[in-house]
Motif scaffolding. Sequence first.
Motif, mmCIF file in Angstrom:
data_model
loop_
_atom_site.group_PDB
_atom_site.id
_atom_site.type_symbol
_atom_site.label_atom_id
_atom_site.label_comp_id
_atom_site.label_asym_id
_atom_site.label_seq_id
_atom_site.Cartn_x
_atom_site.Cartn_y
_atom_site.Cartn_z
ATOM 1 N N SER A 18 0.871 -1.176 0.000
ATOM 2 C CA SER A 18 0.000 0.000 0.000
ATOM 3 C C SER A 18 0.912 1.232 0.000
ATOM 4 N N GLN A 19 0.324 2.388 -0.236
ATOM 5 C CA GLN A 19 1.125 3.609 -0.174
ATOM 6 C C GLN A 19 1.706 3.792 1.225
ATOM 7 N N ALA A 20 0.934 3.456 2.241
ATOM 8 C CA ALA A 20 1.411 3.590 3.624
ATOM 9 C C ALA A 20 2.589 2.648 3.886
ATOM 10 N N ASP A 21 2.483 1.416 3.375
ATOM 11 C CA ASP A 21 3.586 0.460 3.551
ATOM 12 C C ASP A 21 4.855 0.966 2.863
ATOM 13 N N ALA A 22 4.683 1.445 1.640
ATOM 14 C CA ALA A 22 5.832 1.940 0.876
ATOM 15 C C ALA A 22 6.460 3.148 1.575
ATOM 16 N N THR A 30 3.104 9.134 4.424
ATOM 17 C CA THR A 30 2.243 8.631 3.349
ATOM 18 C C THR A 30 1.866 9.753 2.379
ATOM 19 N N PRO A 31 1.486 10.953 2.869
ATOM 20 C CA PRO A 31 1.175 12.035 1.923
ATOM 21 C C PRO A 31 2.378 12.400 1.034
ATOM 22 N N LYS A 35 2.432 12.146 -3.080
ATOM 23 C CA LYS A 35 2.818 13.256 -3.961
ATOM 24 C C LYS A 35 3.874 12.816 -4.966
ATOM 25 N N ILE A 36 4.767 11.910 -4.560
ATOM 26 C CA ILE A 36 5.768 11.386 -5.490
ATOM 27 C C ILE A 36 5.069 10.600 -6.596
ATOM 28 N N THR A 41 5.403 16.039 -6.548
ATOM 29 C CA THR A 41 6.725 16.294 -6.000
ATOM 30 C C THR A 41 7.762 15.672 -6.930
ATOM 31 N N ASP A 42 8.767 16.449 -7.307
ATOM 32 C CA ASP A 42 9.862 15.907 -8.104
ATOM 33 C C ASP A 42 10.730 15.022 -7.219
#
Length: 106
Positions: A18-22, A30-31, A35-36, A41-42
């Motif tokens: 999940s995004q949270a895991d990553a 997580t936010p 954004k990545i 976000t670059d």
Amino acid sequence: MKSIGDRIKQSRLALGLSQADAAKKLNISTPAFCKIETGQTDVNISRLLQISKTFKVSVVQLINGQSVTTDSSEQLDALKKELMEKEEEINKLRKKVIDLYDKLGV
């Protein structure tokens, strides 16, 4: 055309994260990770390397979507072999220099 964020998302999903895991694995919020992925976000080089290592994909694959080809692998092997040959040559030359210093009594 897919962006780096899209390819990061693909890699994350391939690992079943999940995004949270990553985000947790990358030590970011997580936010920030969201954004990545969405391109808000670059990504700097160090973060890209971290993502590459964490997601077990090459940086090249994240940047342009192409996996490292066998041609690249073969080129790498050829370069490694050439490097080893040059190192052997340098060692032989070092030995000659040491022998010459010994003959000169220096």
